[in-house]
Design a protein around this motif. Structure first.
Motif, PDB file in Angstrom:
ATOM      1  N   GLU A 180       0.853  -1.188   0.000  1.00 54.95           N
ATOM      2  CA  GLU A 180       0.000   0.000   0.000  1.00 54.95           C
ATOM      3  C   GLU A 180       0.888   1.236   0.000  1.00 54.95           C
ATOM      4  O   GLU A 180       1.833   1.335   0.803  1.00 54.95           O
ATOM      5  CB  GLU A 180      -0.928   0.028   1.210  1.00 54.95           C
ATOM      6  N   SER A 236      -1.383  -0.490  -3.985  1.00 52.51           N
ATOM      7  CA  SER A 236      -2.700   0.023  -3.597  1.00 52.51           C
ATOM      8  C   SER A 236      -2.590   1.517  -3.316  1.00 52.51           C
ATOM      9  O   SER A 236      -1.702   1.956  -2.586  1.00 52.51           O
ATOM     10  CB  SER A 236      -3.203  -0.708  -2.351  1.00 52.51           C
ATOM     11  N   VAL A 268      -4.199  -0.921  -7.658  1.00 46.68           N
ATOM     12  CA  VAL A 268      -5.442  -1.123  -6.919  1.00 46.68           C
ATOM     13  C   VAL A 268      -5.868   0.218  -6.343  1.00 46.68           C
ATOM     14  O   VAL A 268      -5.103   0.861  -5.612  1.00 46.68           O
ATOM     15  CB  VAL A 268      -5.255  -2.141  -5.765  1.00 46.68           C
ATOM     16  N   GLU A 270      -8.067   2.134  -3.782  1.00 46.87           N
ATOM     17  CA  GLU A 270      -8.801   1.874  -2.542  1.00 46.87           C
ATOM     18  C   GLU A 270      -9.761   3.017  -2.246  1.00 46.87           C
ATOM     19  O   GLU A 270      -9.391   4.183  -2.275  1.00 46.87           O
ATOM     20  CB  GLU A 270      -7.831   1.726  -1.362  1.00 46.87           C
ATOM     21  N   SER A 298     -10.703  -1.707  -4.600  1.00 48.64           N
ATOM     22  CA  SER A 298     -10.770  -2.252  -3.244  1.00 48.64           C
ATOM     23  C   SER A 298     -11.685  -1.387  -2.391  1.00 48.64           C
ATOM     24  O   SER A 298     -11.604  -0.160  -2.427  1.00 48.64           O
ATOM     25  CB  SER A 298      -9.368  -2.277  -2.621  1.00 48.64           C
ATOM     26  N   ASP A 300     -12.240  -0.188   1.146  1.00 49.31           N
ATOM     27  CA  ASP A 300     -11.398  -0.075   2.335  1.00 49.31           C
ATOM     28  C   ASP A 300     -12.261   0.126   3.576  1.00 49.31           C
ATOM     29  O   ASP A 300     -13.395   0.593   3.486  1.00 49.31           O
ATOM     30  CB  ASP A 300     -10.443   1.110   2.147  1.00 49.31           C
TER      31      ASP A 300
END
Length: 416
Positions: A180, A236, A268, A270, A298, A300
């Motif tokens: 991330e 991410s 990705v 989030e 995603s 979160d």
């Protein structure tokens, strides 16, 4: 100030038992079978309260309300023989009111656990007294940095916003799954400024799009560098509500990955549930187009919003990220463990991968692994790191894996 312990319980036998446990550790122990008498006391941060929830004259929830109104700084331990769900709700209420809840106990009380906890609190009191006696000369005034809009604009212009990377691990293979990208402000005077000090400012002042642009540009640039050395790492990136209201975002991102010849599935995006609430039609338009262009999505902090299932049904998410508050509490709370189990099962039914954030220790790791969680992120694995430290950490981990070390190292690290 020394610890005083106040036992608030209408049952005389329970009071006597608790007093017998407490007195060898703390000499100042008082019993109150009537809560109204207890609430007349002036309490301090060194005091400890053992509070029963089920009392006929005034129940524990009413006592919590009064303590909150008084901004009570004491340590609070809640006791109940009624129902574990009620005890959990009372703890959540007390914490929400700003009270310092250190432990909850169901009746019959585990006396060994209570004794250990009180002994720990006594040791901490002794350490604070020693520190206060011997270290006063080293105490310095600290200045808390409160940035302005101009400060943040200067940070963007002067390239002071940088990315740190926190690894995500495939729980079954223990190989690196991705990372991330987390923004940090490297201030020339105040050092590392965490995002909670400036993201809200960016959103209020309309600078969040520029901040997100910095994150996306930096993340994609770094992803390309890794790709050039045959280390394709999935990244991410956090996206704000303002970003997903921009109809240009899908095309901008597509052009960017095309320019760098980067596989969009390595990115990705989030989003928290709250970011999806304001403009549902626009966000659904943008997010669906992002998926069509190959980017991963995603959701979160799953479970903390008000429309979780609705969002899962409408938006083509590929990943579900369980909020760390549930992950952190699953080893001690049946309710949190049940929520985590349900999230994992639901995500798998919807063909989504599950990421558990906030994995702090081996016990939590083992619980998640047993429930079939796919990916783990947290300080048990590694802290957020600048890219040079991340690369070093990755190399060391690969060496460990190749040498036959299959278990994740238990490294207790501190937050930035």
């Amino acid at each position: 100030m020394h610890n005083r312990v106040f036992i608030v319980d209408d049952d005389r036998l329970t009071c006597n038992l608790l007093k017998t446990i407490v007195e060898p550790i703390f000499k100042q122990v008082e019993i109150f079978q009537h809560p109204l008498e207890f609430l007349t006391l002036a309490l301090n941060s060194e005091d400890i309260i053992l509070l029963d929830l089920m009392m006929p004259e005034m129940d524990g929830i009413e006592v919590i309300r009064h303590l909150a109104q008084q901004n009570c700084p004491a340590s609070l331990m809640l006791i109940s023989g009624y129902d574990s769900g009620v005890l959990h709700s009372a703890e959540t209420l007390a914490l929400s009111c700003g009270l310092n809840v250190t432990k909850t106990f169901t009746k019959p009380i585990n006396t060994n656990v209570l004794t250990d906890l009180l002994t720990t609190l006594s040791d901490e009191q002794t350490k604070r007294e020693f520190s206060g006696t011997h270290n006063d000369e080293f105490k310095q005034d600290t200045f808390e940095f409160i940035p302005t809009e101009k400060d943040l604009r200067d940070a963007i212009d002067n390239k002071q916003l940088v990315l740190y990377y926190q690894p995500q691990i495939n729980m079954e293979t223990q190989c690196i799954h991705g990372a991330e990208a987390l923004i940090r402000w490297l201030h020339p005077e105040f050092g590392i400024v965490p995002p909670d000090k400036f993201i809200a400012l960016a959103e209020r002042t309309g600078l969040i799009e520029q901040v997100t642009e910095v994150v996306i540009q930096s993340a994609i640039s770094q992803s390309v560098q890794w790709q050039n050395v045959d280390k394709a790492i999935r990244l991410s990136i956090n996206i704000s509500a303002q970003n997903i209201n921009s109809l240009k975002l899908p095309e901008q991102l597509k052009m960017l990955v095309k320019q760098y010849e980067l596989d969009p599935s390595l990115i990705v995006l989030e989003l928290t549930e709250s970011t999806l609430m304001d403009s549902e039609v626009t966000s659904l338009d943008i997010l669906t187009r992002l998926r069509l262009k190959g980017f991963q999505l995603s959701i979160d902090d799953f479970g903390t919003g008000y429309s979780s299932l609705s969002q899962l049904h409408k938006i083509p998410f590929t990943e579900l990220k369980i909020d760390q508050s549930f992950v952190a509490n699953m080893k001690k709370e049946h309710e949190s463990k049940a929520i985590v189990e349900t999230c994992i099962m639901l995500a798998h039914k919807l063909n989504m991968e599950v990421v558990a954030e906030g994995v702090e220790d081996k016990q939590t790791w083992d619980l998640l692994l047993a429930e079939g969680c796919d990916i783990a992120q947290g300080y048990y694995i590694a802290k957020p790191m600048p890219v040079n430290e991340f690369d070093k950490w990755q190399c060391e981990r690969e060496l460990l894996m190749h040498s036959g070390v299959s278990k994740v190292k238990d490294s207790i690290l501190h937050y930035y």
